[in-house]
Every structure is written in C-alpha cells, then in structure tokens.
Design an enzyme around this catalytic site. Structure first.
Site, PDB file in Angstrom:
ATOM      1  N   ALA A   1       0.817  -1.218   0.000  1.00 48.91           N
ATOM      2  CA  ALA A   1       0.000   0.000   0.000  1.00 48.91           C
ATOM      3  C   ALA A   1       0.850   1.267   0.000  1.00 48.91           C
ATOM      4  O   ALA A   1       0.434   2.301  -0.520  1.00 48.91           O
ATOM      5  CB  ALA A   1      -0.936  -0.003   1.211  1.00 48.91           C
TER       6      ALA A   1
ATOM      7  N   GLU B   1       3.319   1.873  -1.731  1.00 48.20           N
ATOM      8  CA  GLU B   1       3.723   2.180  -3.114  1.00 48.20           C
ATOM      9  C   GLU B   1       2.551   2.683  -3.967  1.00 48.20           C
ATOM     10  O   GLU B   1       2.753   3.064  -5.136  1.00 48.20           O
ATOM     11  CB  GLU B   1       4.327   0.935  -3.774  1.00 48.20           C
TER      12      GLU B   1
ATOM     13  N   ALA C   1      -4.849  -3.610   1.258  1.00 51.56           N
ATOM     14  CA  ALA C   1      -5.340  -4.029   2.578  1.00 51.56           C
ATOM     15  C   ALA C   1      -4.206  -3.856   3.570  1.00 51.56           C
ATOM     16  O   ALA C   1      -3.171  -4.516   3.458  1.00 51.56           O
ATOM     17  CB  ALA C   1      -5.794  -5.490   2.537  1.00 51.56           C
TER      18      ALA C   1
ATOM     19  N   ILE D   1      -3.377  -4.231   7.398  1.00 53.06           N
ATOM     20  CA  ILE D   1      -3.942  -4.910   8.567  1.00 53.06           C
ATOM     21  C   ILE D   1      -3.035  -4.661   9.764  1.00 53.06           C
ATOM     22  O   ILE D   1      -1.814  -4.875   9.694  1.00 53.06           O
ATOM     23  CB  ILE D   1      -4.119  -6.411   8.267  1.00 53.06           C
TER      24      ILE D   1
ATOM     25  N   GLY E   1       1.287  -5.763  15.589  1.00 52.56           N
ATOM     26  CA  GLY E   1       1.614  -5.330  16.941  1.00 52.56           C
ATOM     27  C   GLY E   1       2.539  -4.121  16.989  1.00 52.56           C
ATOM     28  O   GLY E   1       2.921  -3.682  18.077  1.00 52.56           O
ATOM     29  N   THR E   2       2.885  -3.552  15.837  1.00 52.14           N
ATOM     30  CA  THR E   2       3.844  -2.447  15.806  1.00 52.14           C
ATOM     31  C   THR E   2       3.208  -1.220  15.151  1.00 52.14           C
ATOM     32  O   THR E   2       2.158  -1.334  14.518  1.00 52.14           O
ATOM     33  CB  THR E   2       5.096  -2.825  14.973  1.00 52.14           C
TER      34      THR E   2
ATOM     35  N   HIS F   1       3.925   0.090  12.524  1.00 48.07           N
ATOM     36  CA  HIS F   1       4.085   0.034  11.067  1.00 48.07           C
ATOM     37  C   HIS F   1       2.769   0.350  10.356  1.00 48.07           C
ATOM     38  O   HIS F   1       2.743   1.083   9.369  1.00 48.07           O
ATOM     39  CB  HIS F   1       4.577  -1.370  10.678  1.00 48.07           C
TER      40      HIS F   1
ATOM     41  N   PHE G   1      -9.699   5.988  -2.994  1.00 50.63           N
ATOM     42  CA  PHE G   1      -9.090   5.285  -1.860  1.00 50.63           C
ATOM     43  C   PHE G   1      -9.842   3.980  -1.583  1.00 50.63           C
ATOM     44  O   PHE G   1     -10.857   3.963  -0.900  1.00 50.63           O
ATOM     45  CB  PHE G   1      -9.148   6.211  -0.633  1.00 50.63           C
TER      46      PHE G   1
ATOM     47  N   ARG H   1     -15.060  -7.101   4.341  1.00 50.36           N
ATOM     48  CA  ARG H   1     -15.203  -5.958   3.431  1.00 50.36           C
ATOM     49  C   ARG H   1     -14.742  -6.288   2.010  1.00 50.36           C
ATOM     50  O   ARG H   1     -14.694  -5.417   1.152  1.00 50.36           O
ATOM     51  CB  ARG H   1     -14.406  -4.772   3.990  1.00 50.36           C
TER      52      ARG H   1
HETATM   53  N1  INI Z   1       1.624  -3.241   2.987  1.00 50.51           N
HETATM   54  C1  INI Z   1       0.304  -3.442   2.841  1.00 50.51           C
HETATM   55  O1  INI Z   1      -0.231  -3.201   1.739  1.00 50.51           O
HETATM   56  N2  INI Z   1      -0.448  -3.902   3.871  1.00 50.51           N
HETATM   57  C2  INI Z   1       0.098  -4.156   5.093  1.00 50.51           C
HETATM   58  O2  INI Z   1      -0.654  -4.603   6.008  1.00 50.51           O
HETATM   59  C3  INI Z   1       1.491  -3.952   5.288  1.00 50.51           C
HETATM   60  N3  INI Z   1       2.105  -4.241   6.557  1.00 50.51           N
HETATM   61  O3  INI Z   1       1.391  -4.645   7.491  1.00 50.51           O
HETATM   62  O4  INI Z   1       3.286  -4.115   6.725  1.00 50.51           O
HETATM   63  C4  INI Z   1       2.250  -3.469   4.189  1.00 50.51           C
HETATM   64  N4  INI Z   1       3.573  -3.248   4.289  1.00 50.51           N
HETATM   65  C5  INI Z   1       4.429  -3.090   3.138  1.00 50.51           C
HETATM   66  C6  INI Z   1       4.493  -1.655   2.641  1.00 50.51           C
HETATM   67  O5  INI Z   1       3.289  -1.262   2.038  1.00 50.51           O
HETATM   68  C7  INI Z   1       5.609  -1.481   1.607  1.00 50.51           C
HETATM   69  O6  INI Z   1       5.368  -2.319   0.502  1.00 50.51           O
HETATM   70  C8  INI Z   1       7.009  -1.777   2.143  1.00 50.51           C
HETATM   71  O7  INI Z   1       7.227  -1.088   3.364  1.00 50.51           O
HETATM   72  C9  INI Z   1       8.073  -1.331   1.108  1.00 50.51           C
HETATM   73  O8  INI Z   1       8.023   0.077   0.898  1.00 50.51           O
END
Ligand code: INI
Length: 156
Positions: free
Chosen positions: A56, A58, A80, A82, A85-86, A88, A113, A127
């Site tokens: 997401a 990107e 998506a 999700i 626990g961090t 991120h 979006f 969803r």
């Molecule tokens: N990318 C997602 O699309 N969904 C997620 O839940 C997710 N988590 O949980 O980390 C996620 N991470 C990757 C991120 O979008 C990038 O592709 C990555 O950080 C490289 O830039």
C-alpha cells in the site's frame, strides 16, 4: 438551484486500478469487485488497466505516474493494511491515504481510496466479499460517480 446529483458518466471512460500485492488473497477480491462494478456500468476490460505494486505504501507514487500519462479518467488504489503489533500499520496506512489525497489534488483526477485499514484479517475479509460487501466494488462506483461529477462541473 443547480444541483448535481450522483450519476454515471455519459461517455466512454478509461480507468486504471492499482493493487497492492501485500495481502494478495484479500486485494484480489477487491480487484474482482472493482472490475465487476466497472463491467456492470459499461466499462469493458479493454478500457481498464490493472497495475500491481508491492504494498500500500507504493500506491500513491504509482497512481501519480498513471495520472501523469493523462490517459485515465480515474485511478483506483486497492490494498489491505492490517494492524499488527507495531506502529508500522499507522505509517503505511497514513502515508497511503495522505499520498493518494495529494495526488488527486495535484492532477485534478479522482484518485480513489480503496484501501482497507482493519484491525485483523476477518474484518478485511468481511469488506472484500461478493456483491454489496465489497469495498473494491464500492470504490469503482465512486470513481465513476466522480468522473461524472467533474464532467458536469467542468463543462463550459
Ligand atoms: N503493505 C500493505 O499493503 N499492507 C500491510 O498490512 C502492510 N504491513 O502490514 O506491513 C504493508 N507493508 C508493506 C508496505 O506497504 C511497503 O510495501 C514496504 O514497506 C516497502 O516500501
């Protein structure tokens, strides 16, 4: 009073979908829902482009690149995110939403979006189901409605 109610575009439209590979099993269902909604409203797969990106985070850059070509009437971002626990989740979801809003305003183009942001996989699956409970379907309808709204506002 001039009132522009929601309607479908009265012309041929080119729509791009950008989908994130992360959580592919959910995002594929959003893609299927979006394509179904487009198809039901006369937008054939010939007039639809689908681009996959890693995650997401990107999505905004890719929507920006597609918008820059001038070939599309709307770009729909599907993903998506999700919660784990961090923190991120907050960075990925927040930057994705912020970036998409910026791109839409920069290009004057509906940058839709369609990214699920949920606490767990079950909420995401709820969803991404068939028919009415599919956010991909809903966002494709929103994209077409926005094309129609902008067409009416921009008419000289
Ligand atoms: N990318 C997602 O699309 N969904 C997620 O839940 C997710 N988590 O949980 O980390 C996620 N991470 C990757 C991120 O979008 C990038 O592709 C990555 O950080 C490289 O830039």
């Amino acid at each position: 009073m001039n009132e522009f109610s929601l309607e479908m575009p009265q012309r041929k439209c080119n729509v791009a979908l950008v989908a994130s590979e992360f959580n592919h099993f959910i995002v594929q269902q959003l893609v299927d829902g979006a394509i179904d909604a487009l198809d039901r409203n006369g937008i054939s797969e010939q007039d639809t482009t689908l681009v996959w990106v890693p995650g997401a985070f990107e999505l905004p850059l890719t929507v920006d690149a597609l918008a820059m070509t001038g070939r599309y009437d709307a770009v729909i971002a599907l993903g998506a995110v999700i919660r784990g626990g961090t923190p991120h989740f907050d960075y990925v979801a927040g930057e994705c939403a912020r970036g998409l809003a910026q791109v839409g305003l920069k290009h004057g183009l509906p940058a839709i979006f369609g990214v699920l942001t949920t606490d767990n996989v079950d909420q995401a699956l709820e969803r991404a189901g068939s028919g009415a409970g599919n956010k991909g379907f809903d966002t494709a309808i929103a994209a077409l409605q926005m094309i129609a709204v902008l067409d009416r506002i921009r008419v000289k």
